[in-house]
Structures are given as C-alpha cells and as structure tokens.
Design an enzyme around this catalytic site. Structure first.
Site, PDB file in Angstrom:
ATOM      1  N   ASN A 105       0.817  -1.087  -0.082  1.00 24.20           N
ATOM      2  CA  ASN A 105      -0.118   0.149   0.083  1.00 24.20           C
ATOM      3  C   ASN A 105       1.001   1.230   0.340  1.00 24.20           C
ATOM      4  O   ASN A 105       0.453   2.170  -0.852  1.00 24.20           O
ATOM      5  CB  ASN A 105      -0.967  -0.141   0.995  1.00 24.20           C
ATOM      6  CG  ASN A 105      -2.125  -0.686   0.968  1.00 24.20           C
ATOM      7  OD1 ASN A 105      -2.581  -0.911  -0.173  1.00 24.20           O
ATOM      8  ND2 ASN A 105      -2.765  -1.179   1.864  1.00 24.20           N
ATOM      9  N   GLU A 160      -6.500  -7.359   5.286  1.00 23.04           N
ATOM     10  CA  GLU A 160      -5.818  -8.568   4.300  1.00 23.04           C
ATOM     11  C   GLU A 160      -5.820  -9.762   5.237  1.00 23.04           C
ATOM     12  O   GLU A 160      -4.969 -10.792   4.525  1.00 23.04           O
ATOM     13  CB  GLU A 160      -4.193  -7.942   4.175  1.00 23.04           C
ATOM     14  CG  GLU A 160      -3.200  -8.257   5.448  1.00 23.04           C
ATOM     15  CD  GLU A 160      -3.247  -6.958   6.130  1.00 23.04           C
ATOM     16  OE1 GLU A 160      -2.209  -6.562   6.768  1.00 23.04           O
ATOM     17  OE2 GLU A 160      -4.033  -6.144   6.139  1.00 23.04           O
TER      18      GLU A 160
END
Length: 447
Positions: free
Chosen positions: A321, A356
């Site tokens: 990210n 996640e």
C-alpha cells in the site's frame, strides 16, 4: 340513449352505407376493367396450312389501327386454312385472362360463301400438358361464329370458349385438365373455320378487347360479409375491453403496490447482501457467518466431529500500500480472494475477516486435512503470476477445534499460529493444537 346503443347504431349505419355503395358501384361499372389487345402489347404474324403440307398463301397488313389478312386458300392440305397469330408472350409466362368475363371482337370477314364462320383460339400454356417446342401442345380454347361485314363489335362471354376434342384426344389429356383454362394465354389465333372452298379470303381485325371487373360479384359479396363479421368481432372485442376497464384500474393499482413491494424487497435484499458481503472482494464477511459459526461449532461439539480453521494473512501488505498506493493494494486483495476461492471445495466457508486477513472454515475436517491444504494454498499464492510481477506471499495459521472449546479459543489459537508464522519468517504455515500447547507449557515449567 346509452353510449353503447349509440355506438351500435352508428356502426350499423356505416356498414349499410358501405355495403349498398359498393354494390351500386359494381352495378354502375366503377369496378369495370378492360384489356385492349394492340400492337403495343403484342406481336402478330400470318399463319396458314403451308406449314402442314399445304400451299395456301397469306399476306398481313397493319395500317396502325386495323390488321388485315388476305389469303389464297388451295385444297392441297387436308385441312386448308389461314389466319392471324397474335403473340402475347415469347416464353411460358403469358397473360391471365381468367378475370375477364367477355371478349369483344370487331371483325370484317369477306369470303365466297355468305356468312362464312371464323374461329378464335385462346392458346393457354400449362407445364402439365404444354411444351414450347411443340406449338400444338398449347390448349385450344375455341369459339366459332360468323362476323359478317360491317356488323360492328361482337361481345361474346368467355364461358362460350370450349376445348377442342381432337386436341384432348391427341394429347391424352386427363378429364380433370380438359376444361377451359385461360389463366396463362400466350397466343390468340383468329382463323378460317371448318372445311372451306379454295378461293381468296379477306379478314380485317378492327378491335379485340377483353372485358372484366377487377373484383367479381362473388368477391364483393364475400368482402361485405367479411366486413360485417369483422365489425361484429371488433365490436365484441371493444366491449370486452371496455368491460375489463374497471378491472384494469384495480389491477393497475394492485400492480403498482406489487411493484412498490418488489422494489422494497429488492432494496432490502441489496442491503442484506451489502451487510453480508465484503464490498471489495465479494467474499462473505463476519456478519455472514456469525450465526452459522455458532451452529457449526455446537454441532461439532455435540457429535464429536472435526472442525478446522485456516487463518491467512498477506505478507508485507502495508508495504504494498505504501509503495504502490491503495488502489494497487485493493487490486491485490481482490485477486488474492479470487485465487483462494478457486481452490476451496463446496464444504469450505471462505470469509474476509478484516484488512488483508482471510479465514477458511473447514467443517468436518481435522488437521490431517487442514495443514496440507494450507501448505497447498501457500504454494499457490507464492507461484501465482501477480500484477506488475509483484512478489506476493502469505502466512497461514491452522488450528483444530478440541473438546468443548469455544470459537473464541479456537480463533485465538489460529491467530497465535499465524503470529508464529509471521515471526518465523513469513510465507509459511504454522499449526497450533491443544496437545502441542500443553507440551510447550510443560517444557517451560521444567526449565
């Protein structure tokens, strides 16, 4: 007077007017039609017995209005004759004369015997009996009369035409095809008739016209009957629809309420789907399995059946990210979920637990199944071709339900196993069983 009565009377008056008017038009000749045979529509030539072993000579003259035939007939041939052939077509597609009711002929015929007769043939082609290579195979529809000199126009009904018997016999025509037939006439012949004496003959054709109506009396009657029937049917239908009008308004209101209810149902269903589906990956979320987990855990405890849990976490996801942006991270999450869904069986329940992290619940399966399956999933993730060739791996913790253990306890052990996999270098599978925890605690107490 009601609206219904007024409508009926108006419809009846209209039908009466149309019916009477159409028949008056028929009687007054509005529907009449005629076909004038002229040089613009045809070609013509003289014919005689010279083509049939005779010696008759004939000449043809056309002055722009009349067609004059002169011939010197001899008695050499068995059947001496001369005449005019008017060709309506050069191939098998002729003229349909069946819609005409009469033929008009204006002829002057000069012959040695007084009031000598002539013949008119309408030669019809039909592939059932005709062959263009054989001119005699065209059907002979024939009339015979004496035109005289200066007698004016003779109008003869088409019904007067009869098929020659010698032609029927020579061509062995079956009885069903032996009647008059003028639906495809390709030739008209006007010639001398019968046995005539050798002499000079003169035939002048001033006019040849077919009279008919573009609609027959029977067809007009049928049209009017069908019009009345259609009007009656239309009236009944209109009345039916009118009577259904009130019901339709009620039905429309009912459909409106039904549509509104359906829309509310669809909206509720979408809200429920949003509540139980992860918006990003499309997998189930925690809400979707909360009630099922309670029943599945309780059932496993009561029946002593196995229940395993596989806890997965994408390695270094925060780095993805931070380095590539959240859009790329979302893309990886979706691809990761889709990849895992392609590997699990129907009995497994796949859930995005958060961020996640994903969990695969394996009801009825022990560690002997769950651990190798977890190793397989780890290898599949590692070997997958990820977007932009990013190296994506996952760490996995596996635990099996033991005794009357609660789900929270089971999840805690799986989470501990996942933590151990992370601490052990990532991209690996760790298992936490109650037996292994007991041994570790004993070792720690001895030390």
């Amino acid at each position: 007077m009601t609206k219904l009565t007024r409508r009926i009377r108006l419809a009846v008056y209209t039908l009466i007017i149309v019916t009477v008017s159409s028949y008056l038009c028929y009687l007054s000749g509005v529907f009449d039609t005629e076909l004038v045979i002229s040089s613009k529509l045809t070609s013509f030539k003289s014919i005689d017995d010279s083509d049939y072993d005779g010696s008759t000579k004939s000449w043809l003259d056309y002055d722009g209005h009349s067609l004059t035939l002169e011939c010197n007939i001899t008695d050499v041939a068995r059947w001496p004759f001369c005449g005019v052939s008017i060709m309506l077509s050069n191939d098998s597609m002729g003229v349909d004369l069946s819609k005409y009711h009469s033929i008009g002929l204006e002829l002057d015929y000069k012959s040695p015997p007084f009031s000598e007769r002539i013949r008119v043939y309408l030669r019809n082609f039909d592939p059932a009996y005709s062959d263009l290579r054989d001119p005699l195979s065209l059907k002979y529809n024939s009339i015979e009369f004496s035109p005289g000199m200066g007698s004016g126009l003779s109008v003869i009904p088409m019904q007067a035409f009869q098929v020659l018997s010698w032609w029927i016999a020579d061509y062995e025509i079956p009885i069903e095809e032996s009647g008059q037939q003028v639906n495809n006439v390709i030739e008209i012949q006007v010639s001398t008739a019968g046995k005539i004496i050798p002499a000079n003959y003169k035939l002048k054709i001033k006019s040849l016209v077919f009279y008919g109506k573009w609609i027959s009396e029977a067809s007009l009657l049928k049209f009017n009957v069908l019009m009345w029937l259609a009007a009656a049917g239309a009236f009944l239908l209109l009345e039916y629809f009118r009577l259904q009008g009130n019901l339709k308004s009620v039905e429309a209101r009912r459909n409106e309420l039904r549509t509104t209810n359906r829309a509310l149902f669809e909206r509720t269903r979408r809200f429920e789907e949003l509540a139980y589906r992860d918006a990003l990956t499309g997998t189930k979320n925690r809400n979707a399995v909360s009630a099922w987990l309670e029943e599945a855990i309780e059932d496993a405890i009561i029946h002593g059946s196995a229940f395993s849990l596989i806890y997965l976490d994408i390695d270094h996801f925060k780095s993805i990210n931070d380095r590539y942006g959240h859009l790329k991270g979302d893309e990886i999450l979706k691809a990761f979920a889709k990849l895992l869904e392609s590997q699990i069986c129907e009995s497994n329940v796949f859930v995005r637990w958060g961020g996640e992290e994903f969990i695969i619940f394996c009801p009825g399966e022990s560690l002997s199944y769950a651990e190798p399956f977890a190793q397989h999933l780890r290898a599949v993730v590692e070997s997958n071709q990820w977007t932009d060739d990013l190296p994506v791996t996952c760490s996995i913790g596996v635990a099996e339900l033991t005794g009357d253990e609660s789900f929270e306890s089971l999840l805690d052990r799986a989470d501990s196993a996942l933590y151990a996999a992370k601490q052990g270098g990532r991209n690996r599978v760790e298992v936490k069983s109650v037996r292994l925890e007991y041994i570790n605690k004993r070792i720690s107490s001895l030390v």
